[in-house]
Design a protein around this motif. Structure first.
Motif, PDB file in Angstrom:
ATOM      1  N   LEU A  31       0.882  -1.165   0.000  1.00  0.00           N
ATOM      2  CA  LEU A  31       0.000   0.000   0.000  1.00  0.00           C
ATOM      3  C   LEU A  31       0.918   1.211   0.000  1.00  0.00           C
ATOM      4  O   LEU A  31       1.771   1.352   0.873  1.00  0.00           O
ATOM      5  N   ILE A  79       1.557   5.144   0.325  1.00  0.00           N
ATOM      6  CA  ILE A  79       1.047   6.377   0.902  1.00  0.00           C
ATOM      7  C   ILE A  79       1.979   7.502   0.472  1.00  0.00           C
ATOM      8  O   ILE A  79       3.196   7.356   0.531  1.00  0.00           O
ATOM      9  N   ILE A  84      -1.176  14.265   3.257  1.00  0.00           N
ATOM     10  CA  ILE A  84      -1.159  12.820   3.050  1.00  0.00           C
ATOM     11  C   ILE A  84      -1.942  12.522   1.773  1.00  0.00           C
ATOM     12  O   ILE A  84      -3.026  13.052   1.561  1.00  0.00           O
ATOM     13  N   LEU A 113      -3.626   9.482  -0.507  1.00  0.00           N
ATOM     14  CA  LEU A 113      -4.092   8.106  -0.689  1.00  0.00           C
ATOM     15  C   LEU A 113      -4.712   8.032  -2.080  1.00  0.00           C
ATOM     16  O   LEU A 113      -5.669   8.756  -2.356  1.00  0.00           O
ATOM     17  N   ASP A 114      -4.189   7.183  -2.925  1.00  0.00           N
ATOM     18  CA  ASP A 114      -4.675   7.066  -4.306  1.00  0.00           C
ATOM     19  C   ASP A 114      -4.694   8.435  -4.990  1.00  0.00           C
ATOM     20  O   ASP A 114      -5.671   8.802  -5.655  1.00  0.00           O
ATOM     21  N   ALA A 152      -5.835  13.157   1.993  1.00  0.00           N
ATOM     22  CA  ALA A 152      -6.586  12.426   3.022  1.00  0.00           C
ATOM     23  C   ALA A 152      -6.141  12.890   4.401  1.00  0.00           C
ATOM     24  O   ALA A 152      -5.072  13.468   4.583  1.00  0.00           O
ATOM     25  N   GLN A 186      -8.445   8.913   7.896  1.00  0.00           N
ATOM     26  CA  GLN A 186      -8.651   8.146   6.668  1.00  0.00           C
ATOM     27  C   GLN A 186      -7.466   7.231   6.396  1.00  0.00           C
ATOM     28  O   GLN A 186      -7.642   6.095   5.950  1.00  0.00           O
ATOM     29  N   LEU A 187      -6.261   7.725   6.667  1.00  0.00           N
ATOM     30  CA  LEU A 187      -5.056   6.905   6.508  1.00  0.00           C
ATOM     31  C   LEU A 187      -5.118   5.694   7.421  1.00  0.00           C
ATOM     32  O   LEU A 187      -4.849   4.566   7.002  1.00  0.00           O
ATOM     33  N   LYS A 207      -7.683   3.160   6.119  1.00  0.00           N
ATOM     34  CA  LYS A 207      -7.195   2.486   4.910  1.00  0.00           C
ATOM     35  C   LYS A 207      -6.095   1.478   5.244  1.00  0.00           C
ATOM     36  O   LYS A 207      -6.086   0.354   4.721  1.00  0.00           O
ATOM     37  N   MET A 208      -5.169   1.862   6.131  1.00  0.00           N
ATOM     38  CA  MET A 208      -4.081   0.959   6.506  1.00  0.00           C
ATOM     39  C   MET A 208      -4.608  -0.265   7.235  1.00  0.00           C
ATOM     40  O   MET A 208      -4.173  -1.390   6.963  1.00  0.00           O
ATOM     41  N   TYR A 260      -6.242  -2.569   4.751  1.00  0.00           N
ATOM     42  CA  TYR A 260      -5.245  -3.196   3.886  1.00  0.00           C
ATOM     43  C   TYR A 260      -4.485  -4.294   4.625  1.00  0.00           C
ATOM     44  O   TYR A 260      -4.304  -5.398   4.113  1.00  0.00           O
ATOM     45  N   VAL A 295       3.349  -1.440   3.953  1.00  0.00           N
ATOM     46  CA  VAL A 295       2.878  -0.084   3.682  1.00  0.00           C
ATOM     47  C   VAL A 295       4.116   0.772   3.433  1.00  0.00           C
ATOM     48  O   VAL A 295       5.034   0.795   4.258  1.00  0.00           O
TER      49      VAL A 295
END
Length: 140
Positions: free
Chosen positions: A67, A69, A77, A79-80, A84, A88-89, A92-93, A96, A105
């Protein structure tokens, strides 16, 4: 009528391989450059720090198992490729790492960013992912 200094034509035609080799080298160079530009995942306009003399594969992780970051020059930060928050990080982590027990990560931080900000985010990420969090660098 034949002249004395005119040679008889040989029965075996000569093939000049130099132009063909030039074309093949040009095609090979094109494919090498194209494959180099298509490898590696980029996030926005992040300019990674480098290290001289790194051996091949020492700090490389497979992109499919990782993943990624981003942390841009403004300290945001990514994300995609979207800005974020830390919450949110974290979400998502956790998702994942639950889906990929062997996954890692990777943080890609801009080289212009103050190192204190990078360390701060790495600490937050390591609280969630432990030893499965890495900082990405670029070979120079």
């Amino acid at each position: 009528m034949r002249f004395k200094n005119q040679q008889q034509s040989s029965s075996i035609p000569e093939v000049n391989l130099v132009p063909m080799m030039d074309v093949m080298m040009s095609v090979l160079t094109f494919f090498i450059i194209t494959s180099m530009t298509l490898t590696g995942q980029r996030l926005g306009t992040i300019n990674l720090p480098g290290i001289a003399g790194a051996g091949a594969g020492e700090s490389e992780q497979k992109a499919t198992e990782s993943l990624v970051i981003g942390l841009n020059r403004q300290g945001e930060i990514l994300l995609d490729s979207q800005v974020a928050s830390v919450a949110q990080l974290s979400e998502k982590m956790q998702a994942y790492l639950a889906q990929n027990p062997e996954g890692t990560v990777i943080l890609k931080a801009d080289r212009e960013l103050a190192y204190e900000e990078v360390v701060k985010l790495l600490k937050e990420m390591s609280k969630i992912g432990g030893s499965r969090v890495s900082l990405s660098i670029e070979r120079s």
